[in-house]
Design a protein around this motif. Structure first.
Motif, PDB file in Angstrom:
ATOM      1  N   CYS A   7     -12.553  13.277   4.694  1.00 11.38           N
ATOM      2  CA  CYS A   7     -12.590  14.263   3.385  1.00 11.38           C
ATOM      3  C   CYS A   7     -13.201  13.736   2.358  1.00 11.38           C
ATOM      4  CB  CYS A   7     -10.973  14.291   3.111  1.00 11.38           C
ATOM      5  SG  CYS A   7     -10.031  15.250   4.424  1.00 11.38           S
ATOM      6  N   ARG A   8     -13.085  12.627   2.027  1.00  4.28           N
ATOM      7  CA  ARG A   8     -13.814  12.034   0.797  1.00  4.28           C
ATOM      8  C   ARG A   8     -15.103  12.031   0.772  1.00  4.28           C
ATOM      9  NH1 ARG A   8      -9.066   7.254   0.168  1.00  4.28           N
ATOM     10  NH2 ARG A   8      -7.717   8.575  -1.214  1.00  4.28           N
ATOM     11  N   GLU A   9     -15.941  11.893   2.070  1.00  2.00           N
ATOM     12  CA  GLU A   9     -17.229  12.011   2.091  1.00  2.00           C
ATOM     13  C   GLU A   9     -17.640  13.215   1.707  1.00  2.00           C
ATOM     14  OE1 GLU A   9     -20.395  12.058   5.609  1.00  2.00           O
ATOM     15  OE2 GLU A   9     -18.637  11.106   6.000  1.00  2.00           O
ATOM     16  N   LEU A  10     -16.840  14.418   2.350  1.00  2.00           N
ATOM     17  CA  LEU A  10     -17.279  15.981   2.288  1.00  2.00           C
ATOM     18  C   LEU A  10     -16.841  16.533   0.944  1.00  2.00           C
ATOM     19  CD1 LEU A  10     -16.510  16.798   5.819  1.00  2.00           C
ATOM     20  CD2 LEU A  10     -18.773  16.239   4.822  1.00  2.00           C
ATOM     21  N   GLY A  11     -15.939  15.565  -0.059  1.00  2.59           N
ATOM     22  CA  GLY A  11     -15.432  16.287  -1.199  1.00  2.59           C
ATOM     23  C   GLY A  11     -14.451  17.142  -0.909  1.00  2.59           C
ATOM     24  N   ILE A  12     -13.463  16.689   0.095  1.00  2.00           N
ATOM     25  CA  ILE A  12     -12.389  17.702   0.458  1.00  2.00           C
ATOM     26  C   ILE A  12     -10.901  17.094   0.069  1.00  2.00           C
ATOM     27  CG2 ILE A  12     -11.021  18.793   2.610  1.00  2.00           C
ATOM     28  CD1 ILE A  12     -13.710  18.990   3.883  1.00  2.00           C
ATOM     29  N   GLY A  13     -10.099  17.621  -0.794  1.00  2.00           N
ATOM     30  CA  GLY A  13      -8.992  17.465  -1.159  1.00  2.00           C
ATOM     31  C   GLY A  13      -7.954  17.342   0.038  1.00  2.00           C
ATOM     32  N   VAL A  14      -6.989  16.646  -0.237  1.00  2.00           N
ATOM     33  CA  VAL A  14      -5.708  16.551   0.791  1.00  2.00           C
ATOM     34  C   VAL A  14      -4.364  16.766   0.074  1.00  2.00           C
ATOM     35  CG1 VAL A  14      -4.139  14.846   2.012  1.00  2.00           C
ATOM     36  CG2 VAL A  14      -6.587  14.468   2.078  1.00  2.00           C
ATOM     37  N   THR A  15      -3.441  18.009   0.652  1.00  2.00           N
ATOM     38  CA  THR A  15      -2.544  18.005   0.362  1.00  2.00           C
ATOM     39  C   THR A  15      -1.461  17.726   1.361  1.00  2.00           C
ATOM     40  OG1 THR A  15      -2.676  20.595   1.313  1.00  2.00           O
ATOM     41  CG2 THR A  15      -2.845  20.409  -1.059  1.00  2.00           C
ATOM     42  N   ALA A  16      -0.673  16.697   1.062  1.00  2.00           N
ATOM     43  CA  ALA A  16       0.129  15.845   1.752  1.00  2.00           C
ATOM     44  C   ALA A  16       1.414  16.395   2.030  1.00  2.00           C
ATOM     45  CB  ALA A  16       0.050  14.485   1.391  1.00  2.00           C
ATOM     46  N   TYR A  17       1.769  16.761   3.333  1.00  2.00           N
ATOM     47  CA  TYR A  17       3.160  17.253   3.523  1.00  2.00           C
ATOM     48  C   TYR A  17       4.159  16.136   4.312  1.00  2.00           C
ATOM     49  CZ  TYR A  17       2.467  18.589   8.598  1.00  2.00           C
ATOM     50  OH  TYR A  17       2.181  18.319   9.744  1.00  2.00           O
ATOM     51  N   GLY A  18       5.359  16.344   4.370  1.00  2.00           N
ATOM     52  CA  GLY A  18       6.277  15.410   5.068  1.00  2.00           C
ATOM     53  C   GLY A  18       6.214  13.884   4.290  1.00  2.00           C
ATOM     54  N   VAL A  19       5.971  13.886   2.870  1.00  2.00           N
ATOM     55  CA  VAL A  19       5.960  12.749   2.272  1.00  2.00           C
ATOM     56  C   VAL A  19       7.247  11.816   2.310  1.00  2.00           C
ATOM     57  CG1 VAL A  19       3.965  13.329   0.827  1.00  2.00           C
ATOM     58  CG2 VAL A  19       6.278  13.777   0.095  1.00  2.00           C
ATOM     59  N   LEU A  20       8.372  12.423   2.479  1.00  2.00           N
ATOM     60  CA  LEU A  20       9.546  11.973   2.783  1.00  2.00           C
ATOM     61  C   LEU A  20       9.930  11.984   4.241  1.00  2.00           C
ATOM     62  CD1 LEU A  20      11.467  12.970  -0.528  1.00  2.00           C
ATOM     63  CD2 LEU A  20      10.322  10.952   0.071  1.00  2.00           C
ATOM     64  N   SER A  21       8.898  12.115   5.040  1.00  2.00           N
ATOM     65  CA  SER A  21       9.262  12.185   6.404  1.00  2.00           C
ATOM     66  C   SER A  21      10.261  12.984   7.007  1.00  2.00           C
ATOM     67  CB  SER A  21       9.365  10.797   7.002  1.00  2.00           C
ATOM     68  OG  SER A  21       8.416  10.201   7.055  1.00  2.00           O
ATOM     69  N   ARG A  22      10.234  14.337   6.127  1.00  2.00           N
ATOM     70  CA  ARG A  22      11.472  15.330   6.357  1.00  2.00           C
ATOM     71  C   ARG A  22      12.727  14.786   6.060  1.00  2.00           C
ATOM     72  NH1 ARG A  22       7.589  14.907  10.146  1.00  2.00           N
ATOM     73  NH2 ARG A  22       6.290  16.736  10.433  1.00  2.00           N
ATOM     74  N   GLY A  23      12.824  14.196   5.215  1.00  2.00           N
ATOM     75  CA  GLY A  23      14.183  13.649   4.549  1.00  2.00           C
ATOM     76  C   GLY A  23      14.489  12.236   5.034  1.00  2.00           C
ATOM     77  N   LEU A  24      13.789  11.702   6.163  1.00  2.00           N
ATOM     78  CA  LEU A  24      14.039  10.524   6.801  1.00  2.00           C
ATOM     79  C   LEU A  24      14.079   9.382   5.885  1.00  2.00           C
ATOM     80  CD1 LEU A  24      14.795   9.064   9.381  1.00  2.00           C
ATOM     81  CD2 LEU A  24      12.702   8.981   9.952  1.00  2.00           C
ATOM     82  N   ILE A  25      13.081   9.279   4.855  1.00  2.00           N
ATOM     83  CA  ILE A  25      13.086   8.211   4.074  1.00  2.00           C
ATOM     84  C   ILE A  25      13.142   8.563   2.489  1.00  2.00           C
ATOM     85  CG2 ILE A  25      11.217   6.952   5.616  1.00  2.00           C
ATOM     86  CD1 ILE A  25       9.052   7.878   3.833  1.00  2.00           C
ATOM     87  N   SER A  26      14.127   9.518   2.420  1.00  2.02           N
ATOM     88  CA  SER A  26      14.585  10.016   1.065  1.00  2.02           C
ATOM     89  C   SER A  26      15.540   9.263   0.444  1.00  2.02           C
ATOM     90  CB  SER A  26      14.880  11.650   1.287  1.00  2.02           C
ATOM     91  OG  SER A  26      16.234  11.630   1.963  1.00  2.02           O
ATOM     92  N   GLY A  27      16.167   8.544   1.310  1.00  6.52           N
ATOM     93  CA  GLY A  27      17.354   7.634   0.921  1.00  6.52           C
ATOM     94  C   GLY A  27      18.568   8.313   1.014  1.00  6.52           C
ATOM     95  N   HIS A  28      18.376   9.530   1.159  1.00  9.05           N
ATOM     96  CA  HIS A  28      19.741  10.130   1.286  1.00  9.05           C
ATOM     97  C   HIS A  28      20.289  10.546   2.822  1.00  9.05           C
ATOM     98  CE1 HIS A  28      19.357  11.125  -2.856  1.00  9.05           C
ATOM     99  NE2 HIS A  28      18.137  11.611  -2.768  1.00  9.05           N
TER     100      HIS A  28
END
Length: 338
Positions: free
Chosen positions: A194-215
């Motif tokens: 992505c970085r070589e080609l100038g492509i951005g990243v939209t990251a989903y699951g940043v809380l692993s679907r709530g698993l690492i939310s702390g809740h």
């Protein structure tokens, strides 16, 4: 609101985006009033990136988003829309993926109507269609860009080889892909490409679907319509291990005066200015918590402590079950357990 660019070919968007899927599908029943309040709160906070899919709730999510954005200038929202997943009246998504040019035009026609707009900012195939060369799919999307119905072309869950083939046809704005402390598989090849080609990243699951939310807790019961009930990382044999990782993160968060969710989101934000996390908040209070990550600066020492607490590959269980993993082009070039 902090802003980031989606690659060298894409728009400026808020550093956090709102992923709207859970307001309509996969995470059990949702409260429409709370969902609309969350969309409103996002707009008021300066969030501009809103992610949806035409198959989330069989069109319900797009209609909900139109309702939530009503009364606001169209330019306030960068609409990222996924298409191509084939469902059925029972709510299953087992029909496969359709990336044919004729189908793309049809999908878009319905999305424009449901969203109440005459263009989509970022349009992306939800999963690679193995029966249609990516060049044909991207070529059809390029035609829609020329016609003014689409502003930018994105992709989702594709591998490095597919990225290169797609980018040779038309500039790709971003790749939407899972990325979190528990899912770091993109670091080996996809992110460098992505970085070589100038492509951005939209990251989903940043809380692993709530698993690492702390809740999350081991006692939490999941409804029959919540796909996490069949997700390997939430299974009884893996959950205890994964929640132990969260507790290690909680200690660091407490010392920082932050929540677990804020530290987890801040970690993703710290991995590069070309990465925009999507948060799947369904309530204003959860959104407010996530927004707190924007002002949380992790030092080199703190990042090193996080790496020790949750090293790459630390999660127990794959990020999807075997059937869903097999449908991911992004998983075909690396170890699916990452």
């Amino acid at each position: 609101m902090h802003m980031r660019s989606l690659g060298s070919h894409g728009p400026q968007v808020s550093a956090l985006g709102l992923g709207c899927m859970g307001m309509s599908a996969l995470y059990g029943p949702a409260n429409e009033a709370e969902s609309l309040a969350t969309i409103k709160a996002a707009l008021e906070a300066g969030i501009t990136l809103f992610d949806t899919g035409d198959f989330y709730g069989a069109g319900h999510n797009e209609l909900l988003l139109q309702k939530g954005l009503r009364g606001h200038e169209r330019s306030q929202a960068v609409l990222s829309v996924k298409f191509g997943v084939l469902g059925d009246p029972a709510g299953s998504w087992a029909g496969g993926i359709d990336g044919r040019p004729a189908a793309i035009k049809n999908f878009l026609a319905y999305s424009l109507q449901r969203l109440g707009t005459d263009y989509v900012d970022i349009y992306r195939l939800a999963r690679l269609d193995p029966a249609v060369p990516i060049e044909e799919t991207v070529g059809a999307l390029a035609d829609l860009v020329k016609a003014g119905y689409v502003r930018y072309i994105g992709l989702s869950e594709v591998g490095a080889k597919t990225l290169r083939r797609a980018a040779a046809v038309h500039p790709i704005c971003d790749v939407q892909i899972e990325y979190s402390l528990l899912s770091r598989g993109i670091e080996a090849e996809i992110l460098p490409t992505c970085r070589e080609l100038g492509i951005g990243v939209t990251a989903y699951g940043v809380l692993s679907r709530g698993l690492i939310s702390g809740h999350w807790s081991q006692q939490r019961e999941l409804s029959t319509t919540d796909f996490r009930a069949s997700n390997p990382r939430f299974s009884s044999e893996n959950l205890e291990h994964n929640l132990a990782l969260v507790e290690a993160l909680r200690a660091l968060a407490a010392a920082k005066g932050a929540t677990v969710a804020q530290v987890a989101i801040a970690w993703v934000l710290s991995q590069g200015q070309d990465i925009v996390p999507l948060v799947g908040a369904r309530r204003p209070d959860r959104l407010s918590e996530a927004l707190g990550a924007l002002d949380l600066q992790l030092t080199a020492s703190e990042l090193a402590r996080i790496e020790v607490a949750i090293p790459q590959g630390a999660a127990a269980g794959a990020r999807y079950d075997a059937q869903r993993l097999a449908a991911l082009d992004s998983e075909q070039e690396k170890d699916a357990t990452l």
